[in-house]
Write a protein that holds these residues in place. Structure first.
Motif, PDB file in Angstrom:
ATOM      1  N   GLU A  94      38.976  39.037  40.199  1.00 55.62           N
ATOM      2  CA  GLU A  94      39.155  37.814  40.973  1.00 55.62           C
ATOM      3  C   GLU A  94      38.292  37.885  42.234  1.00 55.62           C
ATOM      4  O   GLU A  94      38.053  38.965  42.764  1.00 55.62           O
ATOM      5  CB  GLU A  94      40.627  37.665  41.375  1.00 55.62           C
ATOM      6  CG  GLU A  94      41.598  37.561  40.201  1.00 55.62           C
ATOM      7  CD  GLU A  94      41.656  36.160  39.621  1.00 55.62           C
ATOM      8  OE1 GLU A  94      41.145  35.226  40.270  1.00 55.62           O
ATOM      9  OE2 GLU A  94      42.208  36.008  38.527  1.00 55.62           O
ATOM     10  N   HIS A  95      37.842  36.719  42.711  1.00 55.58           N
ATOM     11  CA  HIS A  95      37.035  36.675  43.922  1.00 55.58           C
ATOM     12  C   HIS A  95      37.949  36.447  45.125  1.00 55.58           C
ATOM     13  O   HIS A  95      37.726  35.553  45.945  1.00 55.58           O
ATOM     14  CB  HIS A  95      35.963  35.595  43.816  1.00 55.58           C
ATOM     15  CG  HIS A  95      35.114  35.745  42.590  1.00 55.58           C
ATOM     16  ND1 HIS A  95      34.526  36.940  42.246  1.00 55.58           N
ATOM     17  CD2 HIS A  95      34.792  34.868  41.614  1.00 55.58           C
ATOM     18  CE1 HIS A  95      33.863  36.781  41.117  1.00 55.58           C
ATOM     19  NE2 HIS A  95      34.008  35.536  40.714  1.00 55.58           N
ATOM     20  N   CYS A  96      39.008  37.257  45.202  1.00 53.09           N
ATOM     21  CA  CYS A  96      39.965  37.144  46.301  1.00 53.09           C
ATOM     22  C   CYS A  96      40.821  38.407  46.309  1.00 53.09           C
ATOM     23  O   CYS A  96      40.830  39.168  45.339  1.00 53.09           O
ATOM     24  CB  CYS A  96      40.850  35.906  46.145  1.00 53.09           C
ATOM     25  SG  CYS A  96      41.841  35.887  44.629  1.00 53.09           S
ATOM     26  N   ALA A  97      41.522  38.637  47.406  1.00 50.68           N
ATOM     27  CA  ALA A  97      42.510  39.711  47.440  1.00 50.68           C
ATOM     28  C   ALA A  97      43.758  39.231  46.703  1.00 50.68           C
ATOM     29  O   ALA A  97      44.094  38.046  46.739  1.00 50.68           O
ATOM     30  CB  ALA A  97      42.845  40.065  48.882  1.00 50.68           C
ATOM     31  N   VAL A  98      44.439  40.151  46.025  1.00 44.98           N
ATOM     32  CA  VAL A  98      45.607  39.790  45.211  1.00 44.98           C
ATOM     33  C   VAL A  98      46.806  40.636  45.634  1.00 44.98           C
ATOM     34  O   VAL A  98      46.675  41.851  45.850  1.00 44.98           O
ATOM     35  CB  VAL A  98      45.318  40.002  43.712  1.00 44.98           C
ATOM     36  CG1 VAL A  98      46.573  39.752  42.877  1.00 44.98           C
ATOM     37  CG2 VAL A  98      44.186  39.086  43.250  1.00 44.98           C
ATOM     38  N   LEU A  99      47.963  39.980  45.747  1.00 40.50           N
ATOM     39  CA  LEU A  99      49.213  40.654  46.095  1.00 40.50           C
ATOM     40  C   LEU A  99      50.250  40.379  45.014  1.00 40.50           C
ATOM     41  O   LEU A  99      50.332  39.261  44.491  1.00 40.50           O
ATOM     42  CB  LEU A  99      49.767  40.145  47.432  1.00 40.50           C
ATOM     43  CG  LEU A  99      48.855  40.114  48.653  1.00 40.50           C
ATOM     44  CD1 LEU A  99      49.594  39.491  49.836  1.00 40.50           C
ATOM     45  CD2 LEU A  99      48.383  41.500  49.009  1.00 40.50           C
ATOM     46  N   HIS A 100      51.059  41.392  44.683  1.00 39.30           N
ATOM     47  CA  HIS A 100      52.208  41.232  43.794  1.00 39.30           C
ATOM     48  C   HIS A 100      53.427  41.873  44.463  1.00 39.30           C
ATOM     49  O   HIS A 100      53.368  43.049  44.844  1.00 39.30           O
ATOM     50  CB  HIS A 100      51.987  41.913  42.435  1.00 39.30           C
ATOM     51  CG  HIS A 100      50.797  41.434  41.672  1.00 39.30           C
ATOM     52  ND1 HIS A 100      50.624  40.109  41.323  1.00 39.30           N
ATOM     53  CD2 HIS A 100      49.717  42.100  41.185  1.00 39.30           C
ATOM     54  CE1 HIS A 100      49.490  39.988  40.651  1.00 39.30           C
ATOM     55  NE2 HIS A 100      48.924  41.171  40.556  1.00 39.30           N
ATOM     56  N   PHE A 157      45.634  44.398  45.749  1.00 37.99           N
ATOM     57  CA  PHE A 157      44.293  44.589  45.193  1.00 37.99           C
ATOM     58  C   PHE A 157      43.314  43.945  46.189  1.00 37.99           C
ATOM     59  O   PHE A 157      43.074  42.739  46.129  1.00 37.99           O
ATOM     60  CB  PHE A 157      44.181  43.943  43.818  1.00 37.99           C
ATOM     61  CG  PHE A 157      45.042  44.587  42.762  1.00 37.99           C
ATOM     62  CD1 PHE A 157      44.494  45.481  41.853  1.00 37.99           C
ATOM     63  CD2 PHE A 157      46.403  44.312  42.691  1.00 37.99           C
ATOM     64  CE1 PHE A 157      45.290  46.091  40.885  1.00 37.99           C
ATOM     65  CE2 PHE A 157      47.207  44.915  41.739  1.00 37.99           C
ATOM     66  CZ  PHE A 157      46.649  45.815  40.826  1.00 37.99           C
ATOM     67  N   PRO A 158      42.765  44.730  47.122  1.00 35.61           N
ATOM     68  CA  PRO A 158      41.955  44.142  48.198  1.00 35.61           C
ATOM     69  C   PRO A 158      40.781  43.308  47.724  1.00 35.61           C
ATOM     70  O   PRO A 158      40.402  42.330  48.372  1.00 35.61           O
ATOM     71  CB  PRO A 158      41.477  45.379  48.986  1.00 35.61           C
ATOM     72  CG  PRO A 158      42.505  46.421  48.707  1.00 35.61           C
ATOM     73  CD  PRO A 158      42.928  46.179  47.287  1.00 35.61           C
ATOM     74  N   MET A 171      49.704  36.953  56.692  1.00 35.45           N
ATOM     75  CA  MET A 171      50.246  37.993  57.551  1.00 35.45           C
ATOM     76  C   MET A 171      50.628  39.228  56.734  1.00 35.45           C
ATOM     77  O   MET A 171      50.392  40.361  57.144  1.00 35.45           O
ATOM     78  CB  MET A 171      51.455  37.477  58.332  1.00 35.45           C
ATOM     79  CG  MET A 171      51.993  38.497  59.329  1.00 35.45           C
ATOM     80  SD  MET A 171      53.179  37.788  60.487  1.00 35.45           S
ATOM     81  CE  MET A 171      54.565  37.507  59.384  1.00 35.45           C
ATOM     82  N   VAL A 172      51.216  39.009  55.550  1.00 34.25           N
ATOM     83  CA  VAL A 172      51.577  40.128  54.675  1.00 34.25           C
ATOM     84  C   VAL A 172      50.341  40.950  54.330  1.00 34.25           C
ATOM     85  O   VAL A 172      50.368  42.187  54.337  1.00 34.25           O
ATOM     86  CB  VAL A 172      52.259  39.604  53.395  1.00 34.25           C
ATOM     87  CG1 VAL A 172      52.303  40.692  52.316  1.00 34.25           C
ATOM     88  CG2 VAL A 172      53.674  39.133  53.709  1.00 34.25           C
ATOM     89  N   PHE A 173      49.242  40.277  54.037  1.00 32.26           N
ATOM     90  CA  PHE A 173      48.001  40.960  53.682  1.00 32.26           C
ATOM     91  C   PHE A 173      47.546  41.882  54.811  1.00 32.26           C
ATOM     92  O   PHE A 173      47.245  43.061  54.599  1.00 32.26           O
ATOM     93  CB  PHE A 173      46.939  39.908  53.373  1.00 32.26           C
ATOM     94  CG  PHE A 173      45.573  40.469  53.057  1.00 32.26           C
ATOM     95  CD1 PHE A 173      45.391  41.367  52.028  1.00 32.26           C
ATOM     96  CD2 PHE A 173      44.468  40.065  53.794  1.00 32.26           C
ATOM     97  CE1 PHE A 173      44.130  41.863  51.727  1.00 32.26           C
ATOM     98  CE2 PHE A 173      43.210  40.550  53.502  1.00 32.26           C
ATOM     99  CZ  PHE A 173      43.040  41.453  52.475  1.00 32.26           C
TER     100      PHE A 173
END
Length: 320
Positions: A35-41, A68-69, A177-179
């Motif tokens: 993905e062309h972005c940071a991903v959070l789960h 996933f930065p 903010m979480v990121f």
């Protein structure tokens, strides 16, 4: 103490968040390509598996967060070996600034989790940012030691929040903010090159100067003085911790700022060399062409004529 993490993330220029709330019962599996972005789960209840392209897997339990930065390819599933469906087929349109809810029915164990994709300007992902691990896991105990991060995630997971006035905007800002908080926690607790560079007293001072005062006429000698180190010791420590020479790293910071000005502003091209620390237009022109493969004029024209294209340069050596 300088806020080096803030300066490291500032050039990324977070542009928006897409997030989704999932409720799934086994068997289920969803995979995403790069993905062309940071991903959070974030797992709200139950547990699931993160499946990695190399065949490994990691269990995520209630209260765990995976980051996933750079949005590296991975899958989420109830168990290793479960067939997975491409995320694009489940949610084909994931525009920044929107959110959705997805439910997968089945006879097995249930899990509830949140996913977020944080879009950023890829021109700002420095070698330090790219040196972050492809996946960062913050378990429940680590999150509980960070009250602000833990409480923000718990608030995002609260039932019924999607129906509150302004809930979408609140959630978007909260995930941003979480990121930042998650990266701060990871860099404080994990032994990775980026963390070691930020903790090194001399190298961190030099990095802070590069990120905040890139327009000044730096040399290796003046950067070493800023770090309080000899030239040779500074150059060796910088290369070991950052994975790049001080000159190339500074040039990359200058070039990404120049590319931002060319693409996103109407600043006259003739004034950009001075704004990003180049004494002559010729030196800037040559450095930018080595870095991007285009002249500044070509880059500005191409970026503006194809606004949806991804103009991410190869980041060749832009000068020493």
């Amino acid at each position: 103490m300088p806020d080096l993490l803030g300066e490291l993330l500032a050039p990324l220029r977070l542009q928006g968040v897409f997030f989704s709330r999932w409720s799934a019962r086994a068997p289920w599996g969803v995979r995403s390509e790069d993905e062309h972005c940071a991903v959070l789960h974030y797992v709200v209840g139950g547990e699931c598996q993160v499946l990695l392209p190399g065949g490994g897997s990691v269990v995520l339990r209630a209260g765990d967060l995976a980051v996933f930065p750079r949005g590296a390819a991975h899958a989420l599933a109830d168990a290793p070996g479960t067939p997975t469906v491409l995320l694009d087929q489940v949610i084909p349109d994931r525009k920044a600034g929107t959110h959705t809810v997805r439910e997968i029915t089945g006879p097995g164990a249930a899990v509830v989790f949140l996913c977020a994709g944080l879009h950023y300007d890829e021109l700002g992902d420095s070698p330090l940012y790219r040196a972050l691990p492809a996946m960062i896991i913050l378990d429940r105990d680590m999150l509980r030691a960070e009250p602000l991060l833990d409480h923000t995630l718990r608030g995002l997971a609260a039932e019924g929040q999607d129906e509150e006035p302004g809930a979408g905007l609140v959630a978007l800002r909260a995930f941003e903010m979480v990121f930042v908080l998650a990266l701060r926690t990871a860099l404080r607790n994990l032994d990775v090159p980026t963390a070691r560079a930020l903790r090194h007293p001399g190298v961190s001072r030099a990095l802070f100067a590069m990120y905040t005062r890139y327009h000044e006429s730096w040399t290796i000698e003046s950067l070493a003085r800023e770090a309080g180190m000899s030239r040779s010791v500074f150059s060796a420590a910088f290369h070991e911790l950052v994975g790049d020479s001080p000159g190339r790293h500074l040039a990359g910071r200058r070039m990404s700022e120049a590319a931002h000005l060319l693409r996103h502003t109407s600043v006259p091209q003739a004034t950009i060399p001075e704004l990003v620390g180049y004494g002559t237009p010729v030196g800037f022109h040559l450095a930018f062409r080595r870095w991007s493969g285009m002249t500044p004029a070509e880059y500005r024209r191409t970026s503006r004529s194809e606004p949806q294209a991804r103009h991410v340069p190869g980041r060749q050596d832009a000068g020493r």
